[in-house]
Design a protein around this motif. Structure first.
Motif, PDB file in Angstrom:
ATOM      1  N   LYS A 301       2.719  -7.222   2.949  1.00  0.00           N
ATOM      2  CA  LYS A 301       2.597  -6.206   3.886  1.00  0.00           C
ATOM      3  C   LYS A 301       4.092  -5.875   4.593  1.00  0.00           C
ATOM      4  CE  LYS A 301       1.077  -3.007   6.793  1.00  0.00           C
ATOM      5  NZ  LYS A 301       0.934  -1.617   6.590  1.00  0.00           N
ATOM      6  N   ASP A 304       6.715  -3.786   3.509  1.00  0.00           N
ATOM      7  CA  ASP A 304       6.666  -2.574   3.795  1.00  0.00           C
ATOM      8  C   ASP A 304       7.024  -2.133   5.270  1.00  0.00           C
ATOM      9  OD1 ASP A 304       6.130   0.319   3.415  1.00  0.00           O
ATOM     10  OD2 ASP A 304       3.905  -0.262   3.968  1.00  0.00           O
ATOM     11  N   ASP A 346      -2.130  -8.996  -0.796  1.00  0.00           N
ATOM     12  CA  ASP A 346      -2.199  -7.778  -0.221  1.00  0.00           C
ATOM     13  C   ASP A 346      -3.581  -7.519   0.320  1.00  0.00           C
ATOM     14  OD1 ASP A 346      -3.579  -7.557  -2.674  1.00  0.00           O
ATOM     15  OD2 ASP A 346      -2.805  -5.735  -3.531  1.00  0.00           O
ATOM     16  N   ILE A 354       1.969  -0.018   1.323  1.00  0.00           N
ATOM     17  CA  ILE A 354       1.931  -1.234   0.645  1.00  0.00           C
ATOM     18  C   ILE A 354       1.312  -1.077  -0.975  1.00  0.00           C
ATOM     19  CG2 ILE A 354      -0.491  -1.798   1.210  1.00  0.00           C
ATOM     20  CD1 ILE A 354       0.530  -4.985   1.299  1.00  0.00           C
TER      21      ILE A 354
END
Length: 496
Positions: A301, A304, A346, A354
């Motif tokens: 994450k 991003d 994730d 993401i």
């Protein structure tokens, strides 16, 4: 990157069998590779390999270097074979356990013997070893020189973090660097020697695995520890203030039911990194893929967007989202290094950003059945719904074991699990192994604890706790033919 349909087992090196109170890169590691080979597995996954510290609970995710290897993993028996230790010197200590790592005792024992081995190397090394050591020091100088000096300085200042060192060396004034390199030259060389031992042993182990077609899956924490050689040596890479102290630190925001987390790692100055083509990251990836075949990116994450908390704030809620480097970062690194064999963590943050970043580069995400709602039709963490471009895990280093998870399920969730998997739960560990192996996920992974059907007291880590983690070990006897054969049959039946 497209992964072929395959499977493997997670076991961190500290958990390996071995005589000296902790797993290492010697016979126990080869015994585990042999077990994987008998079980027809093609991947061995583990945590980050860097040096750990009791200050941070011996967590491999709070290392003093993103490049160095953990000295505690050096195989002492190999140093006997090289003539740098005697048989008597590697006689196993009586006060260590084959089941759990006692880090303080192990550190004391192994450090003393690594010092002895270094003295013997300086006095007796043959030309081949001296040349190998010199070549290693030259090849890895980009990170090794700073790491070795950093580690020697830590000892010089009684373990104090670099943030509390005298100003001249804390801020790396050239005169101070030169002075300490001279004063601590022998200690610096010792730490380089230990890294040479780790590196040469690791390469021999990697070759042993490669000969059996077993790939090594490493781990890349997105952040590095504040008290690390990386932050001290490359302050421009991080968001530090004029006094070289963190201006902002990493964490996660509050969510319904929790207060968020303040991790305390310094966050990156992505604008500065972008200007030089992410040079520090390119170097980090080059070192990583020099040691492993595939790597899992922890907290994907953060590439991003990342939660950035003012350093003076204790409350995670004081932070804000900042943009990460996004696709430009991976495009730049890929242009420099070629195809990137990454898996990505994730879990818990599956927003549009993401997912788009993950899918743009074809990085498989993680699916763990312990996050499933078994009573919700089509839930994404039920193995029967895993997409092909994913990695299915029965459990991870951060979760409970399957047996512990199953024991704590509500009656309703347990009944729904039974219905979905067509089982009575008597061998729930093998039920979930079969379900994950039978899924569409390109890669299926389990843990040794789940293979053995072990309970919560063997879990590797409980996130948010500072003690009692990273200690569990397996014995060589537990890695028996029956377990290997059963996993081999599941693997063959599910065409992995």
């Amino acid at each position: 990157m497209t992964f072929q349909r395959q499977s493997g087992v997670f076991l961190h090196q500290t958990s390996l069998p071995g005589p000296h109170g902790i797993g290492d890169l010697g016979a126990g590691a080869r015994a585990f590779v042999d077990f994987l080979d008998r079980a027809d597995q093609s991947l061995w996954q583990f945590c980050p390999l860097g040096p750990t510290s009791s200050v941070h609970g011996n967590s491999p995710y709070q290392s003093s270097s993103a490049f160095a290897g953990n000295p505690l993993l050096v195989d002492l028996r190999a140093l006997v074979d090289r003539g740098y230790l005697s048989e008597a010197e590697v006689e196993p200590p009586e006060d260590v356990s084959p089941h759990r790592v006692a880090y303080d005792r192990v550190t004391e024992f192994k450090t003393a013997r690594l010092r002895t081995a270094y003295a013997a190397f300086e006095e007796n090394a043959d030309d081949a070893d001296r040349q190998s050591f010199a070549e290693f020091c030259d090849r890895e100088a980009g990170w090794l020189d700073d790491y070795a000096l950093f580690t020697a300085l830590k000892a010089e200042f009684d373990g104090a973090g670099w943030m509390d060192w005298p100003d001249d060396i804390r801020t790396r004034e050239p005169d101070a660097l030169e002075r300490y390199r001279d004063e601590l030259a022998d200690d610096v060389r010792y730490h380089k020697f230990v890294q040479w031992c780790f590196d040469s042993q690791w390469r021999a182990l990697a070759e042993y695995a490669a000969e059996r077609d077993i790939g090594l899956v490493g781990d890349l924490p997105i952040y590095v520890g504040l008290d690390s050689a990386d932050v001290w040596a490359y302050p421009e890479v991080f968001r530090l203030d004029d006094d070289h102290q963190p201006a902002e630190v990493a964490g996660v925001p509050p969510n319904p039911g929790d207060d968020g987390q303040r991790w305390g790692n310094p966050v990156y100055d992505w604008e500065t990194l972008r200007e030089d083509g992410y040079g520090w990251w390119v170097d980090r990836f080059e070192r990583l893929f020099d040691l492993v075949d595939v790597a899992r990116i922890d907290h994907f994450k953060g590439f991003d967007e990342f939660w950035s908390i003012p350093a003076e704030a204790d409350d995670p809620a004081a932070g804000q989202w900042r943009d990460g480097p996004g696709a430009h970062f991976f495009e730049t690194v890929e242009a420099e290094l070629g195809e990137l064999p990454f898996l990505v963590e994730d879990l818990g943050f599956l927003d549009e950003g993401i997912v788009a970043l993950r899918d743009r580069f074809g990085f498989p995400g993680m699916r763990v059945p312990q996050y499933a709602d078994w009573c919700e039709e089509g839930h994404m963490y039920q193995p029967m719904h895993y997409p092909e471009q994913s990695v299915g895990y029965t459990s991870t280093h951060d979760t409970d074991t399957v047996v512990g998870y199953y024991r704590d399920l509500s009656d309703r969730q347990r009944d729904c699990l039974h219905y979905n998997l067509g089982t009575d739960g008597e061998e729930i560990n093998w039920d979930l192994i079969e379900a994950v192996w039978n899924s569409n996920a390109a890669v299926a992974m389990t843990t040794v604890q789940d293979l053995l059907g072990l309970d919560s007291d063997t879990r590797f880590n409980v996130p948010g706790t500072a003690t009692g983690n990273w200690q569990w070990r397996v014995t060589e006897a537990a890695l028996d033919e029956e377990v290997a054969e059963r996993l081999r049959r599941v693997t063959d039946r599910t065409i992995r």
